[in-house]
Write a protein that holds these residues in place. Structure first.
Motif, mmCIF file in Angstrom:
data_model
loop_
_atom_site.group_PDB
_atom_site.id
_atom_site.type_symbol
_atom_site.label_atom_id
_atom_site.label_comp_id
_atom_site.label_asym_id
_atom_site.label_seq_id
_atom_site.Cartn_x
_atom_site.Cartn_y
_atom_site.Cartn_z
ATOM 1 N N GLN A 167 0.792 -1.441 0.086
ATOM 2 C CA GLN A 167 -0.119 0.091 0.044
ATOM 3 C C GLN A 167 0.691 0.891 0.413
ATOM 4 O O GLN A 167 0.688 2.249 -0.668
ATOM 5 C CB GLN A 167 -1.182 -0.128 1.042
ATOM 6 N N VAL A 168 1.670 1.062 1.124
ATOM 7 C CA VAL A 168 3.061 2.317 0.574
ATOM 8 C C VAL A 168 3.427 2.414 -0.388
ATOM 9 O O VAL A 168 3.971 3.692 -0.847
ATOM 10 C CB VAL A 168 3.737 1.953 1.759
ATOM 11 N N ALA A 169 3.684 1.845 -1.146
ATOM 12 C CA ALA A 169 4.788 1.949 -2.514
ATOM 13 C C ALA A 169 4.045 1.983 -3.437
ATOM 14 O O ALA A 169 4.053 2.814 -4.468
ATOM 15 C CB ALA A 169 5.028 0.131 -2.823
ATOM 16 N N LEU A 170 2.371 1.615 -3.440
ATOM 17 C CA LEU A 170 1.459 1.852 -4.167
ATOM 18 C C LEU A 170 1.638 3.441 -4.355
ATOM 19 O O LEU A 170 1.131 4.374 -5.235
ATOM 20 C CB LEU A 170 0.372 1.561 -4.351
ATOM 21 N N ARG A 171 1.043 4.260 -3.060
ATOM 22 C CA ARG A 171 0.493 5.559 -2.903
ATOM 23 C C ARG A 171 1.738 7.009 -2.823
ATOM 24 O O ARG A 171 1.549 6.782 -3.917
ATOM 25 C CB ARG A 171 0.704 6.187 -1.136
ATOM 26 N N ASP A 172 3.384 5.936 -2.573
ATOM 27 C CA ASP A 172 4.473 6.337 -2.765
ATOM 28 C C ASP A 172 4.602 7.047 -4.953
ATOM 29 O O ASP A 172 4.873 7.918 -5.302
ATOM 30 C CB ASP A 172 5.460 6.889 -2.982
ATOM 31 N N ALA A 173 4.244 5.937 -5.547
ATOM 32 C CA ALA A 173 4.073 5.953 -6.483
ATOM 33 C C ALA A 173 3.320 6.566 -7.842
ATOM 34 O O ALA A 173 3.633 7.320 -8.507
ATOM 35 C CB ALA A 173 4.416 4.496 -6.985
ATOM 36 N N VAL A 174 1.776 6.857 -7.028
ATOM 37 C CA VAL A 174 0.671 7.233 -7.710
ATOM 38 C C VAL A 174 1.039 9.012 -7.235
ATOM 39 O O VAL A 174 0.364 9.269 -8.614
ATOM 40 C CB VAL A 174 -0.362 6.922 -7.291
ATOM 41 N N ALA A 175 1.784 9.102 -6.584
ATOM 42 C CA ALA A 175 1.650 10.358 -5.511
ATOM 43 C C ALA A 175 2.311 11.389 -6.546
ATOM 44 O O ALA A 175 2.005 12.298 -6.712
ATOM 45 C CB ALA A 175 1.830 10.639 -4.537
ATOM 46 N N GLY A 176 2.859 10.859 -6.713
ATOM 47 C CA GLY A 176 4.524 11.377 -8.567
ATOM 48 C C GLY A 176 3.657 11.649 -9.951
ATOM 49 O O GLY A 176 4.646 11.967 -9.498
ATOM 50 N N LEU A 177 2.408 11.105 -9.843
ATOM 51 C CA LEU A 177 1.766 11.063 -11.712
ATOM 52 C C LEU A 177 1.246 11.931 -11.777
ATOM 53 O O LEU A 177 0.647 11.977 -10.301
ATOM 54 C CB LEU A 177 2.026 9.111 -11.866
ATOM 55 N N THR A 178 0.789 12.082 -12.956
ATOM 56 C CA THR A 178 -0.525 13.115 -13.151
ATOM 57 C C THR A 178 -1.589 11.458 -12.724
ATOM 58 O O THR A 178 -1.375 10.681 -13.505
ATOM 59 C CB THR A 178 -0.141 13.615 -14.591
ATOM 60 N N LEU A 179 -3.058 12.289 -13.613
ATOM 61 C CA LEU A 179 -4.023 11.650 -13.897
ATOM 62 C C LEU A 179 -3.914 10.238 -15.293
ATOM 63 O O LEU A 179 -4.043 9.490 -15.303
ATOM 64 C CB LEU A 179 -5.521 12.203 -13.915
ATOM 65 N N ASP A 180 -3.413 10.930 -16.395
ATOM 66 C CA ASP A 180 -3.291 10.225 -17.789
ATOM 67 C C ASP A 180 -1.984 9.277 -17.405
ATOM 68 O O ASP A 180 -2.320 8.787 -18.142
ATOM 69 C CB ASP A 180 -2.211 11.675 -18.386
ATOM 70 N N SER A 181 -1.254 9.688 -16.853
ATOM 71 C CA SER A 181 0.141 8.138 -16.306
ATOM 72 C C SER A 181 -0.616 7.624 -15.378
ATOM 73 O O SER A 181 -0.079 5.810 -16.584
ATOM 74 C CB SER A 181 1.058 9.598 -15.315
ATOM 75 N N VAL A 182 -1.928 7.183 -14.734
ATOM 76 C CA VAL A 182 -1.893 6.194 -14.280
ATOM 77 C C VAL A 182 -3.831 5.848 -14.887
ATOM 78 O O VAL A 182 -3.959 4.700 -14.434
ATOM 79 C CB VAL A 182 -2.137 6.965 -13.040
ATOM 80 N N SER A 183 -4.262 6.242 -15.399
ATOM 81 C CA SER A 183 -5.513 5.957 -16.416
ATOM 82 C C SER A 183 -4.787 4.863 -16.741
ATOM 83 O O SER A 183 -5.912 4.113 -16.675
ATOM 84 C CB SER A 183 -5.622 6.960 -16.647
ATOM 85 N N GLN A 184 -4.242 4.266 -17.525
ATOM 86 C CA GLN A 184 -3.965 3.395 -18.688
ATOM 87 C C GLN A 184 -3.640 1.923 -18.145
ATOM 88 O O GLN A 184 -2.236 1.302 -17.776
ATOM 89 C CB GLN A 184 -3.429 4.095 -19.989
ATOM 90 N N ARG A 185 -4.712 1.694 -16.804
ATOM 91 C CA ARG A 185 -4.557 0.774 -16.025
ATOM 92 C C ARG A 185 -2.824 0.433 -15.164
ATOM 93 O O ARG A 185 -2.360 -0.498 -14.986
ATOM 94 C CB ARG A 185 -4.354 -0.491 -16.547
ATOM 95 N N GLY A 186 -2.505 1.819 -14.526
ATOM 96 C CA GLY A 186 -1.330 2.041 -14.530
ATOM 97 C C GLY A 186 0.270 2.055 -15.241
ATOM 98 O O GLY A 186 1.213 1.747 -15.267
ATOM 99 N N ALA A 187 -0.203 2.253 -16.450
ATOM 100 C CA ALA A 187 0.598 2.476 -17.440
ATOM 101 C C ALA A 187 1.839 2.984 -16.934
ATOM 102 O O ALA A 187 2.970 3.375 -16.876
ATOM 103 C CB ALA A 187 0.408 3.596 -18.480
ATOM 104 N N GLY A 188 2.044 4.315 -15.581
ATOM 105 C CA GLY A 188 2.867 5.218 -15.224
ATOM 106 C C GLY A 188 3.430 4.647 -14.247
ATOM 107 O O GLY A 188 4.684 4.984 -13.756
ATOM 108 N N LEU A 189 3.416 3.097 -14.026
ATOM 109 C CA LEU A 189 3.703 2.755 -11.895
ATOM 110 C C LEU A 189 4.968 2.049 -13.155
ATOM 111 O O LEU A 189 4.522 0.956 -13.604
ATOM 112 C CB LEU A 189 2.581 2.188 -11.513
ATOM 113 N N ASP A 190 5.988 2.378 -12.731
ATOM 114 C CA ASP A 190 7.336 0.935 -13.275
ATOM 115 C C ASP A 190 7.104 -0.429 -11.745
ATOM 116 O O ASP A 190 7.329 -0.198 -10.505
ATOM 117 C CB ASP A 190 8.828 1.867 -12.432
ATOM 118 N N ALA A 191 6.469 -1.773 -11.770
ATOM 119 C CA ALA A 191 6.397 -2.757 -11.649
ATOM 120 C C ALA A 191 7.588 -3.167 -10.900
ATOM 121 O O ALA A 191 8.086 -3.505 -9.970
ATOM 122 C CB ALA A 191 6.229 -3.624 -12.524
#
Length: 223
Positions: free
Chosen positions: A96-120
């Motif tokens: 949960q903390v890792a997801l929060r830290d990752a999403v908090a640094g991205l824009t809506l467009d970056s995460v809207s495509q099933r988290g495409a902006g999140l680095d697995a």
């Protein structure tokens, strides 16, 4: 000291305790044991931990809900049994903390495509750093769903509908232009060839009218 045997099932390890202290880890198979020893089995197969959707604010202030799944396995059976009362609970919190830290640094467009902006890979490394001391190896953290607010989903649907409507209108205009161009070419061809125009007129007229037109043309030719 009197010995008997203990059998450890496949895909399992057994931690041997003597007087309450972990002594060794037994792999699957048949092992000799002391009567004073007790054993606790640990499943070594790959397992899945589902992380429920949590609400997170993006860098542009839009609240999204993100869920994930963690592929994990036990790497150190003794640490798994001894380090924490609820090791999976700690891994859940770390995810949960890792997801929060990752999403908090991205824009809506970056995460809207099933988290495409999140680095697995980054997510996996962050969760694994917490899990390793607990005897857990995190194989992968997968973003399952990114749920947008209702207003954003409605706006996205409206935009997609407008694009589809515009594409349909453009295609209709192209077809109409092609039809007009074809009619213009046909009209020019008939103007250049009067005999072809008369033939086209005969073909398009009813049968009785065709006979009258044909007789009129023959009379005109005889004259």
């Amino acid at each position: 000291m009197l010995f008997i045997h203990v059998t450890v099932p496949a895909h399992t390890a057994a931690v041997e305790f003597v007087d309450g202290t972990p002594v060794r880890v037994l792999e699957s198979g048949r092992h000799r044991r002391a009567r004073r020893a007790t054993y606790r089995e640990v499943d070594l197969r790959e397992q899945l931990l589902s992380v429920s959707p949590q609400e997170i604010l993006t860098v542009d202030g839009v609240q999204v809900r993100v869920s994930a799944a963690v592929r994990w396995t036990v790497a150190d059976p003794i640490a798994w049994l001894e380090r924490a009362a609820d090791p999976l609970g700690l891994v859940y919190l770390a995810t949960q903390v890792a997801l929060r830290d990752a999403v908090a640094g991205l824009t809506l467009d970056s995460v809207s495509q099933r988290g495409a902006g999140l680095d697995a890979a980054t997510l996996t490394a962050a969760v694994d750093a917490t899990a390793r001391p607990l005897g857990i190896s995190v194989l992968e953290v997968v973003v399952k769903d990114v749920i947008l607010p209702t207003e954003v989903r409605a706006a996205t649907l409206e935009l997609a509908t407008a694009r589809a409507r515009g594409a349909a209108q453009l295609e209709s205009a192209r077809a109409e232009t092609a039809a007009l161009r074809s009619l213009a070419n046909g009209a020019k061809l008939l103007d250049d060839h009067p005999a072809l125009a008369r033939m086209r007129l005969v073909q398009s007229a009813p049968f009785g009218t065709q006979l009258v037109i044909k007789l009129g043309d023959e009379a005109a030719n005889d004259a």
